[in-house]
Write a protein that holds these residues in place. Structure first.
Motif, short mmCIF file in Angstrom:
data_model
loop_
_atom_site.label_atom_id
_atom_site.label_comp_id
_atom_site.label_asym_id
_atom_site.label_seq_id
_atom_site.Cartn_x
_atom_site.Cartn_y
_atom_site.Cartn_z
N LEU A 43 -4.02 -12.84 -3.57
CA LEU A 43 -4.98 -13.58 -4.39
C LEU A 43 -5.70 -12.66 -5.37
O LEU A 43 -6.08 -13.09 -6.47
N GLU A 44 -5.88 -11.40 -4.96
CA GLU A 44 -6.62 -10.45 -5.79
C GLU A 44 -6.35 -9.04 -5.32
O GLU A 44 -6.17 -8.80 -4.12
N VAL A 45 -6.32 -8.10 -6.25
CA VAL A 45 -6.24 -6.68 -5.92
C VAL A 45 -7.49 -6.01 -6.48
O VAL A 45 -7.75 -6.06 -7.68
N ILE A 46 -8.27 -5.38 -5.60
CA ILE A 46 -9.57 -4.82 -5.99
C ILE A 46 -9.54 -3.31 -5.78
O ILE A 46 -9.58 -2.83 -4.64
N PRO A 47 -9.47 -2.52 -6.85
CA PRO A 47 -9.51 -1.06 -6.69
C PRO A 47 -10.85 -0.62 -6.11
O PRO A 47 -11.91 -1.06 -6.56
N GLN A 48 -10.80 0.25 -5.10
CA GLN A 48 -12.02 0.81 -4.52
C GLN A 48 -12.20 2.26 -4.96
O GLN A 48 -13.27 2.65 -5.41
N THR A 49 -11.13 3.05 -4.81
CA THR A 49 -11.09 4.43 -5.29
C THR A 49 -9.70 4.64 -5.90
O THR A 49 -8.91 3.70 -5.99
N THR A 50 -9.40 5.86 -6.27
CA THR A 50 -8.09 6.15 -6.85
C THR A 50 -6.96 5.83 -5.88
O THR A 50 -5.91 5.31 -6.28
N ASN A 51 -7.18 6.10 -4.59
CA ASN A 51 -6.13 5.94 -3.59
C ASN A 51 -6.40 4.84 -2.57
O ASN A 51 -5.70 4.75 -1.56
N GLU A 52 -7.39 3.99 -2.81
CA GLU A 52 -7.73 2.93 -1.87
C GLU A 52 -8.02 1.64 -2.61
O GLU A 52 -8.90 1.59 -3.47
N TYR A 53 -7.23 0.62 -2.28
CA TYR A 53 -7.39 -0.70 -2.88
C TYR A 53 -7.64 -1.73 -1.79
O TYR A 53 -7.18 -1.58 -0.66
N THR A 54 -8.35 -2.80 -2.16
CA THR A 54 -8.48 -3.95 -1.27
C THR A 54 -7.54 -5.05 -1.75
O THR A 54 -7.59 -5.44 -2.92
N PHE A 55 -6.68 -5.52 -0.83
CA PHE A 55 -5.75 -6.61 -1.13
C PHE A 55 -6.27 -7.87 -0.46
O PHE A 55 -6.42 -7.91 0.77
N ARG A 56 -6.55 -8.89 -1.26
CA ARG A 56 -7.00 -10.18 -0.72
C ARG A 56 -5.81 -11.12 -0.67
O ARG A 56 -5.18 -11.40 -1.70
N LEU A 57 -5.48 -11.60 0.54
CA LEU A 57 -4.32 -12.45 0.74
C LEU A 57 -4.72 -13.85 1.20
O LEU A 57 -5.78 -14.04 1.80
N GLU A 58 -3.85 -14.80 0.92
CA GLU A 58 -4.01 -16.13 1.51
C GLU A 58 -3.99 -15.99 3.03
O GLU A 58 -3.26 -15.17 3.58
N ASN A 59 -4.77 -16.84 3.71
CA ASN A 59 -4.74 -16.76 5.17
C ASN A 59 -5.30 -18.02 5.82
O ASN A 59 -6.30 -18.59 5.36
N ASN A 60 -4.63 -18.45 6.89
CA ASN A 60 -5.15 -19.54 7.72
C ASN A 60 -5.11 -19.17 9.20
O ASN A 60 -5.22 -20.01 10.07
N ILE A 61 -4.91 -17.87 9.47
CA ILE A 61 -4.85 -17.37 10.85
C ILE A 61 -6.26 -17.04 11.32
O ILE A 61 -7.01 -16.37 10.62
N PRO A 62 -6.66 -17.51 12.51
CA PRO A 62 -7.99 -17.18 13.03
C PRO A 62 -8.16 -15.67 13.22
O PRO A 62 -7.24 -14.98 13.65
N ILE A 63 -9.35 -15.17 12.88
CA ILE A 63 -9.62 -13.73 12.94
C ILE A 63 -10.96 -13.49 13.61
O ILE A 63 -11.91 -14.25 13.43
N LYS A 64 -11.02 -12.40 14.39
CA LYS A 64 -12.28 -11.94 14.96
C LYS A 64 -12.63 -10.59 14.32
O LYS A 64 -11.74 -9.79 14.01
N HIS A 65 -13.92 -10.35 14.14
CA HIS A 65 -14.36 -9.08 13.55
C HIS A 65 -13.82 -7.90 14.35
O HIS A 65 -13.99 -7.84 15.58
N GLY A 66 -13.17 -6.96 13.66
CA GLY A 66 -12.66 -5.76 14.31
C GLY A 66 -11.20 -5.81 14.69
O GLY A 66 -10.65 -4.82 15.17
N GLN A 67 -10.53 -6.94 14.47
CA GLN A 67 -9.10 -7.03 14.77
C GLN A 67 -8.26 -6.41 13.65
O GLN A 67 -8.76 -6.06 12.58
N TRP B 81 -14.96 -6.45 17.84
CA TRP B 81 -16.31 -6.06 18.23
C TRP B 81 -16.92 -7.13 19.14
O TRP B 81 -16.70 -8.32 18.93
N PRO B 82 -17.69 -6.74 20.14
CA PRO B 82 -18.24 -7.70 21.10
C PRO B 82 -19.45 -8.45 20.53
O PRO B 82 -20.60 -8.20 20.93
N ILE B 83 -19.20 -9.37 19.63
CA ILE B 83 -20.30 -10.06 18.95
C ILE B 83 -21.13 -10.91 19.91
O ILE B 83 -22.29 -11.21 19.63
N GLU B 84 -20.53 -11.28 21.04
CA GLU B 84 -21.28 -12.09 22.01
C GLU B 84 -22.39 -11.27 22.66
O GLU B 84 -23.34 -11.84 23.22
N LYS B 85 -22.32 -9.94 22.56
CA LYS B 85 -23.32 -9.07 23.17
C LYS B 85 -24.46 -8.71 22.24
O LYS B 85 -25.44 -8.08 22.67
#
Length: 265
Positions: free
Chosen positions: A13-37, A94-98
Motif C-alpha cells: 500500500l505504501e513504501v516509507i523511507p526511514q533511513t538510507t537502509n531502512e524502509y517501512t513497507f505497509r501491506l494489505e492485511n486481514n490477519i489478526p495481530i498481537k503487539h510484539g508478534q 508483549w503481555p498487554i494483559e499485565k
C-alpha cells in the motif's frame, strides 16, 4: 484445513523511507495481530525472512525492514502496488494483559524500536489504559533514527515521559550517551511496585539493560524482553531458533526476564 506455513500474497500500500537502509513497507492485511508478534515475508524464488510487525491497523500491517541480505535487497526494489507474500502471525507478543493501570517502562535501541512501536502507539492512543509511560529510546547516530514523526508525537503526549539518546553523537534536542546511562532517571521508587518494563534491541544492549534494571531494584518478574533470532519455519519444526530447550518462535519472541536471562545466543 488452514495451512500454517502457506504464504499469501499481499499488495504493498505504501513504501516509507526511514533511513538510507531502512524502509517501512505497509501491506494489505486481514490477519489478526498481537503487539510484539512477527511474520514471515517472502518473494518467490528469492527466499523468506522473519520480520517483526512494527505497526498495524484496519486493513494494513507495517514492517520496518533493514537492507541486509538477498531477500531484503530485492524487497527494496519493490514499489507501491507490487506484492509480497506473508504468513503468520507467529509467537507470543508483549503481555498487554499485565499492563493495564500500571506504569510502563519501555527501553528500545536501534531497529529494536520496531517490535514495540505498535504497543507504544496503542498506549499513546488510549491514555487511560496504563498510568504513565516512560520511554528510553536510543540510536547509534542521527542517520540511524527511525520513526521521527512518531518520536515527536510521543514526546508531546501528557502521559509520556521520553528520553531520546544517541550513542556517541551530538544532535539537537537529543541526549548523548548509552541507553543504560538514563535508566536511573526512571522513578521506580514512586511506582509502588505497580509497573512493567519492556526491553528490545541488540542482544548486548538487552544484557546490560537487564543488569542495570536490577541495579535499580527492578524485580526480574517485571522485566520482559523480545528476542530477534533467525526463525525459518516459525512453528517449532526446523530448530534454527532453538536455544537449549527453548524455541524462540514458539515460546517467544517475548520472554520474561526470569527466562530471558538464561537465553545466551
Amino acid at each position: 484445513m488452514n495451512n500454517p506455513v502457506k504464504p499469501k500474497a499481499r499488495k504493498i500500500l505504501e513504501v516509507i523511507p526511514q533511513t538510507t537502509n531502512e524502509y517501512t513497507f505497509r501491506l494489505e492485511n486481514n490477519i489478526p495481530i498481537k503487539h510484539g508478534q512477527f511474520m514471515q515475508l517472502s518473494l518467490p524464488k528469492i527466499g523468506e525472512v522473519p520480520i517483526s510487525v512494527s505497526d498495524f491497523g484496519d486493513g494494513y500491517v507495517d514492517f520496518t525492514i533493514r537492507r541486509v541480505g538477498k531477500v531484503t535487497d530485492k524487497l527494496f526494489h519493490l514499489q507501491k502496488g507490487d506484492q509480497i507474500f506473508i504468513r503468520g502471525c507467529y509467537g507470543n507478543g508483549w503481555p498487554i494483559e499485565k499492563i493495564k493501570e500500571k506504569n510502563i517502562v519501555i527501553i528500545a535501541g536501534g531497529t529494536g524500536v520496531s517490535p514495540v512501536k505498535s504497543l507504544i502507539n496503542a498506549l499513546y492512543n488510549d491514555p487511560n489504559y496504563a498510568k504513565e509511560v516512560y520511554l528510553i529510546i536510543g540510536y547509534k547516530d542521527c542517520k540511524s533514527i527511525l520513526f521521527k514523526e512518531d518520536l515527536k508525537k510521543w514526546k508531546l503526549a501528557r502521559h509520556f515521559h521520553t528520553i531520546y539518546t544517541l550513542n556517541n553523537a551530538e544532535y539537537k534536542d537529543w541526549n548523548k550517551g548509552m541507553i543504560t546511562e538514563f535508566i536511573k532517571e526512571i522513578p521506580f521508587h514512586s511506582f509502588d511496585k505497580n509497573y512493567e518494563c519492556f526491553v528490545v534491541g541488540p542482544p548486548i544492549m538487552m544484557k546490560f539493560v537487564g543488569e542495570e534494571l536490577l541495579n535499580n531494584n527492578v524485580s526480574e518478574e517485571n522485566i520482559w524482553m523480545s528476542f530477534e533470532r533467525k526463525m525459518s519455519c516459525a512453528i517449532g519444526k526446523c530448530g534454527h531458533c532453538r536455544i537449549d530447550e527453548i524455541y524462540v518462535c514458539l515460546d517467544g519472541p517475548v520472554f520474561n526476564y526470569t527466562i530471558a536471562k538464561k537465553l545466551v545466543d
